[in-house]
Design an enzyme around this catalytic site. Structure first.
Site, mmCIF file in Angstrom:
data_model
loop_
_atom_site.group_PDB
_atom_site.id
_atom_site.type_symbol
_atom_site.label_atom_id
_atom_site.label_comp_id
_atom_site.label_asym_id
_atom_site.label_seq_id
_atom_site.Cartn_x
_atom_site.Cartn_y
_atom_site.Cartn_z
ATOM 1 N N TYR A 102 10.891 91.640 40.990
ATOM 2 C CA TYR A 102 10.379 91.155 39.712
ATOM 3 C C TYR A 102 10.681 92.108 38.560
ATOM 4 C CZ TYR A 102 8.331 86.989 41.601
ATOM 5 O OH TYR A 102 8.181 85.745 42.169
ATOM 6 N N ARG A 105 14.088 91.136 37.478
ATOM 7 C CA ARG A 105 14.071 89.893 36.705
ATOM 8 C C ARG A 105 13.530 90.119 35.295
ATOM 9 N NH1 ARG A 105 11.775 85.007 40.323
ATOM 10 N NH2 ARG A 105 12.686 83.838 38.593
ATOM 11 N N HIS A 158 4.000 77.514 35.902
ATOM 12 C CA HIS A 158 4.279 78.458 36.982
ATOM 13 C C HIS A 158 4.012 79.902 36.573
ATOM 14 C CE1 HIS A 158 7.124 75.362 39.087
ATOM 15 N NE2 HIS A 158 5.847 75.139 39.329
ATOM 16 N N THR A 250 15.802 69.880 34.626
ATOM 17 C CA THR A 250 15.047 70.023 35.872
ATOM 18 C C THR A 250 15.600 69.082 36.933
ATOM 19 O OG1 THR A 250 12.873 69.805 36.930
ATOM 20 C CG2 THR A 250 13.272 68.434 34.997
ATOM 21 N N ASN A 275 20.172 66.352 31.602
ATOM 22 C CA ASN A 275 20.471 67.195 32.758
ATOM 23 C C ASN A 275 21.974 67.153 33.022
ATOM 24 O OD1 ASN A 275 19.249 68.957 34.689
ATOM 25 N ND2 ASN A 275 19.646 67.452 36.294
ATOM 26 N N GLU A 277 23.432 66.540 35.729
ATOM 27 C CA GLU A 277 23.765 65.421 36.606
ATOM 28 C C GLU A 277 22.524 64.596 36.888
ATOM 29 O OE1 GLU A 277 23.486 68.303 40.543
ATOM 30 O OE2 GLU A 277 25.438 67.742 39.718
#
Length: 310
Positions: A102, A105, A158, A250, A275, A277
């Site tokens: 972390y 990150r 999150h 997403t 997105n 795809e």
């Protein structure tokens, strides 16, 4: 998890109605032929009339800022994937290794900047608020790029890389220190040949509340943990009043967030997916715009010619 139960209930009930209802053959054919539209002019007309817009974002919106996702092939930090490190069990076994991950990150994110998609969302929120209209961003991302872009009404379901939670007293606090503690300075290299530092627990980030000194952990939702019920309640309220929903970057496979937009679509609200795809949820939506979010989203959210700005 009332939102998840509500979404699941609506989806199941609609599915059962579809099986039992004696709909006409013409109606069945029309439903079968329905496909998401990529007509930007049509979307713009819907956007111009919307009063409460909910924007659900995922990793794809940040990928264009160079944010590593640690998903799929090649998505490793050293020899581990995120789902092997982002768990309560991994932290209990080796808090030093998890904090190295972390810390890496966090340091990466300090060098990243919002891309045109983040900026378009934040600008849209500012502009529409002056017209008595609202925009809420419901994000699965923990990178705070929406916040850095200027988004105010933000629900981070999150958590955040830049918040910590004490494992002793439970205190949650913003933390932008670099490094987060002296022992992690220069640590966290992702190269698979790098050895774990094995930092003693007492040298890892510690709670600064008076008399606590408990071990801190990242304030993020790990695999196997439930989402904050208070945030889910806020999400539910926003989805119940929105009259337009955007799903941006997403994959629509991470639950319960994957059910948010289908829940909105199930009650007849237009949903537009942006997105790279198609996703498992695409056919449930009114619009689908393929391509990089930083390219497709700015023109979609730009000022409409019918807007009146004082």
């Amino acid at each position: 998890m009332s939102l998840l139960r509500l979404a699941a209930g609506r989806l199941v009930s609609r599915g059962r109605c579809g099986l039992k209802a004696a709909a006409s053959k013409k109606r069945r054919i029309r439903l079968e032929m329905a496909r998401p539209s990529s007509d930007m002019a049509d979307f713009r007309e819907v956007f111009a009339k919307a009063k409460h817009i909910a924007i659900i974002t995922g990793a794809g919106v940040s990928a264009e800022s160079g944010v590593p996702t640690f998903r799929g092939a090649g998505g490793f930090w050293r020899k581990w994937q995120a789902q092997e490190l982002a768990t309560p069990e991994a932290f209990a076994r080796n808090p030093s290794r998890v904090w190295e991950f972390y810390h890496y990150r966090r340091e990466v994110m300090l060098s990243k900047h919002p891309n045109p998609a983040h900026i378009a969302i934040a600008e849209c929120e500012r502009r529409l608020s002056k017209q008595g209209r609202s925009v809420v961003v419901i994000t699965q991302n923990i990178d705070e790029l929406h916040r850095k872009a200027g988004t105010k009404h933000l629900l981070e379901i999150h958590g955040s890389l830049f918040k910590t939670r004490c494992t002793n007293c439970g205190n949650v606090a913003a933390n932008y220190k670099s490094p987060i503690c002296p022992a992690l300075a220069g640590k966290g290299a992702p190269d698979p040949e790098t050895e774990d530092t094995m930092i003693p627990v007492e040298d890892l980030p510690q709670c600064e509340e008076d008399g606590c000194n408990g071990l801190l952990r990242p304030h993020v939702v790990w695999f196997g943990e439930t989402l904050d019920p208070d945030i889910l309640t806020e999400v539910e309220k926003e989805l119940e009043i929105c009259d337009l929903c955007l799903v941006v970057g997403t994959s629509s496979v991470v639950y319960p967030a994957a059910m948010f937009a289908p829940q909105v679509s199930a009650r007849g609200v237009p949903v537009a997916e942006f997105n790279m795809e198609a996703t498992p949820a695409t056919k449930r939506f009114r619009f689908h715009f393929p391509g990089p979010c930083g390219t497709t989203l700015p023109p979609a959210l730009a000022r409409h010619q019918t807007e009146i700005i004082s």
